[in-house]
Design an enzyme around this catalytic site. Structure first.
Site, PDB file in Angstrom:
ATOM      1  N   HIS A 138       0.845  -1.207   0.000  1.00  0.00           N
ATOM      2  CA  HIS A 138       0.000   0.000   0.000  1.00  0.00           C
ATOM      3  C   HIS A 138       0.883   1.262   0.000  1.00  0.00           C
ATOM      4  CE1 HIS A 138      -3.159   2.846   1.091  1.00  0.00           C
ATOM      5  NE2 HIS A 138      -2.360   3.276   2.055  1.00  0.00           N
ATOM      6  N   HIS A 143       1.230   4.700  -2.538  1.00  0.00           N
ATOM      7  CA  HIS A 143       1.480   6.123  -2.243  1.00  0.00           C
ATOM      8  C   HIS A 143       2.690   6.703  -2.977  1.00  0.00           C
ATOM      9  CE1 HIS A 143      -1.338   7.274   0.981  1.00  0.00           C
ATOM     10  NE2 HIS A 143      -1.230   6.044   1.450  1.00  0.00           N
ATOM     11  N   GLU A 199      -6.204   9.249  -0.145  1.00  0.00           N
ATOM     12  CA  GLU A 199      -6.472   7.807  -0.113  1.00  0.00           C
ATOM     13  C   GLU A 199      -7.472   7.346  -1.183  1.00  0.00           C
ATOM     14  OE1 GLU A 199      -4.797   5.629   1.371  1.00  0.00           O
ATOM     15  OE2 GLU A 199      -3.883   6.586   3.101  1.00  0.00           O
ATOM     16  N   SER A 218      -3.837   0.662  -4.512  1.00  0.00           N
ATOM     17  CA  SER A 218      -3.254  -0.566  -3.968  1.00  0.00           C
ATOM     18  C   SER A 218      -4.301  -1.657  -3.763  1.00  0.00           C
ATOM     19  CB  SER A 218      -2.534  -0.269  -2.641  1.00  0.00           C
ATOM     20  OG  SER A 218      -3.425   0.288  -1.701  1.00  0.00           O
TER      21      SER A 218
HETATM   22 FE   LIG Z   1      -2.495   5.143   2.967  1.00  0.00          FE
END
Ligand SMILES: [Fe+2]
Length: 305
Positions: A138, A143, A199, A218
């Site tokens: 993730h 990111h 997010e 992700s």
């Molecule tokens: Fe995150």
């Protein structure tokens, strides 16, 4: 080393190295690369290879450029120092290994210093889909590619500055319970805005709607769901809506917001700070997310004279 610690390697919730660091209160740690097990690398390989075609289809162009630039090895868990060599040269950002949850103010303060707190454990290879907490896939695949983009990186820094503004504002509030109440509301507003952009954000890109939020980038299932499902409501972002909108973390998001560009998003973070100074974040709608003690304390400590 006992067989059990070899077997668990650096698997989410099963890593003795992480438990040890937490026991000693160490938040910022090294990445003990030698501890990754064969199963850990296999989990990364599977996660990466099944996401690749979905990124091609659903990710925004800045992410696609970023992931190419980082030269991630698709077959092995990445070394943070390798990632940082590419990343740091582009935007000054670097991934910084942590042992677990970083209290909100410290997290934002890292962003302000162009450091991204990064989980080094990875989910189990036999449970690729469900993970309630972040892992290295993730954080690094979801990111970090976004952090190679200058506009995106600058916006993260602005976000970090907003946390300092919040601490500064509440340091001027004399009454202790009013200070906590104000801070809780401001943290909630920031958490919601973070959630609906960093997010789970969508943006106009490549002639259509694409994903830039890392929770989506992700997630093998949700990246497609976010763009294609008729069950998802997608609206142009309005700051007043996002900061008052509750969200839940344990299922696919039914509501997503769209930004036009990262310049657009940057201007919203500026406005967030202006509104914060004007007191407009002091009474946002109650509801999720709840603001935990350690988040609150981290801000109160920063606000202390
Ligand atoms: Fe995150």
């Amino acid at each position: 080393m006992p067989p059990s610690s070899v077997a668990s390697g650096l698997t989410t919730s099963e890593a003795p190295f992480i438990e040890e660091a937490r026991r000693h209160g160490e938040l910022y740690i090294r990445q003990p690369y030698e501890l990754y097990s064969k199963e850990n690398h296999e989990a990364w390989r599977q996660l990466y290879s099944r996401m690749l075609p979905r990124w091609g289809k659903y990710a925004n162009e800045h992410f696609l450029t970023g992931i190419r630039t980082l030269c991630l090895d698709s077959s092995r868990v990445p070394r943070l120092e390798d990632v940082n060599r590419f990343l740091n040269a582009l935007t000054g950002f670097k991934a910084k290994a942590v042992s677990g949850y970083v209290p909100a103010f410290l997290f934002f303060d890292c962003l302000r210093n162009r450091e991204f707190p990064t989980t080094i454990t990875i989910r189990r290879a036999d449970r690729l889909d469900y993970l309630p907490e972040p892992d290295i896939f993730h954080d690094i695949a979801g990111h970090v590619p976004m952090h190679t983009d200058r506009h995106f990186a600058d916006t993260l820094v602005r976000f970090g500055e907003c946390a300092h503004t919040a601490a500064e504002i509440v340091s001027g509030v004399r009454d202790a319970s009013e200070r906590v109440e104000t801070l809780t509301s401001i943290i909630r507003a920031m958490a919601r805005f973070f959630w609906f952009t960093i997010e789970f954000g969508l943006m106009r890109s490549r002639g259509g709607l694409r994903v830039y939020g890392s929770g989506l980038l992700s997630s093998y299932g949700e990246i497609q769901h976010a763009i294609e499902s008729p069950e998802v409501q997608r609206f142009p972002i309005q700051l007043e809506w996002a900061i008052n909108q509750a969200f839940e973390i344990d299922h696919y998001q039914p509501l997503l917001f769209i930004v036009d560009s990262f310049d657009h998003w940057f201007s919203l973070v500026d406005r967030l700070e202006t509104w914060m100074r004007e007191g407009k974040l002091n009474h946002v709608a109650p509801g999720e997310p709840s603001v935990n003690e350690s988040d609150l304390k981290s801000f109160l400590d920063a606000a202390a004279p």
